[in-house]
Design an enzyme around this catalytic site. Sequence first.
Site, PDB file in Angstrom:
ATOM      1  N   LYS A  99      15.983 -78.969   2.981  1.00  0.00           N
ATOM      2  CA  LYS A  99      17.065 -78.063   3.358  1.00  0.00           C
ATOM      3  C   LYS A  99      17.304 -78.187   4.857  1.00  0.00           C
ATOM      4  O   LYS A  99      16.403 -77.958   5.661  1.00  0.00           O
ATOM      5  CB  LYS A  99      16.723 -76.618   3.006  1.00  0.00           C
ATOM      6  CG  LYS A  99      17.872 -75.661   3.341  1.00  0.00           C
ATOM      7  CD  LYS A  99      17.441 -74.222   3.373  1.00  0.00           C
ATOM      8  CE  LYS A  99      18.529 -73.398   4.050  1.00  0.00           C
ATOM      9  NZ  LYS A  99      18.072 -72.049   4.363  1.00  0.00           N
ATOM     10  N   GLY A 187      22.325 -63.708   3.527  1.00  0.00           N
ATOM     11  CA  GLY A 187      23.155 -62.513   3.468  1.00  0.00           C
ATOM     12  C   GLY A 187      22.963 -61.629   2.263  1.00  0.00           C
ATOM     13  O   GLY A 187      23.410 -60.484   2.246  1.00  0.00           O
TER      14      GLY A 187
END
Length: 256
Positions: A99, A187
């Site tokens: 990632k 988020g």
Amino acid sequence: MTDNWSVAGRTFSSRLIVGTGKYKDFEQNAAAVEASGAEIVTVAVRRVNVSDPSAPMLTDYIDPKKITYLPNTAGCFNADDAIRTLRLAREAGGWDLVKLEVLGEAKTLYPNMRETLEATEVLAKEGFLPMVYCVDDPIAAKQLEDAGAVAVMPLGAPIGSGLGIQNRVTIRLIVEGASVPVLVDAGVGTASDAAVAMELGCDGVLMNTAIAEAKDPIRMARAMKLAVEAGRDAYLSGRMGLRRYADPSSPLAGLI
């Protein structure tokens, strides 16, 4: 019914990816991963010991033979640092599915897209399979895909904010335009946020703080598992159309 998804030729049944930061200890982290049903965990190479056997190691608690490790570049603010970090990760554990996140500044932790794109191109040429954290912009997402990203991971809101998905329109546009998996990254605050991401057609959701900072992380991990599954089912079901006015559930004709 099986509803698997694939990234870079690797297939998974769980669409929830969880992090390995902010937990009380490795034991709690491992219990949360089990409760979540996740098959992939992200590991901040700069912050988590994955190679020094003389110190406590995450691999002692979360078995890399059963759970796919996704090394990430958390804490990197330029392409060179991110590339160097992932090269070290490959040396330490042989990982190629990674990632990538290259941050712009510390206050918002928004991605620096110029540096991110540069790092994506270099890593792809070196044989890495980068899943890339990015802004919620369909043009930027497509540029990353063209540069070699095997998945694009637009933020729902700033990292660790718990604000939920702030722009459903652009997330949906990214999903519609992508030829690689799309996963909301950052988020998510609670289960309904995860369900929304899946209802938009995303292939998965990545989260860390929402579980790790919950008062009961294990229970929240289970809630996120169920939310991702419910959101995916809702997306596949095809939701009803929106109407401006009421429409009775029972027909009005033939009333007594």
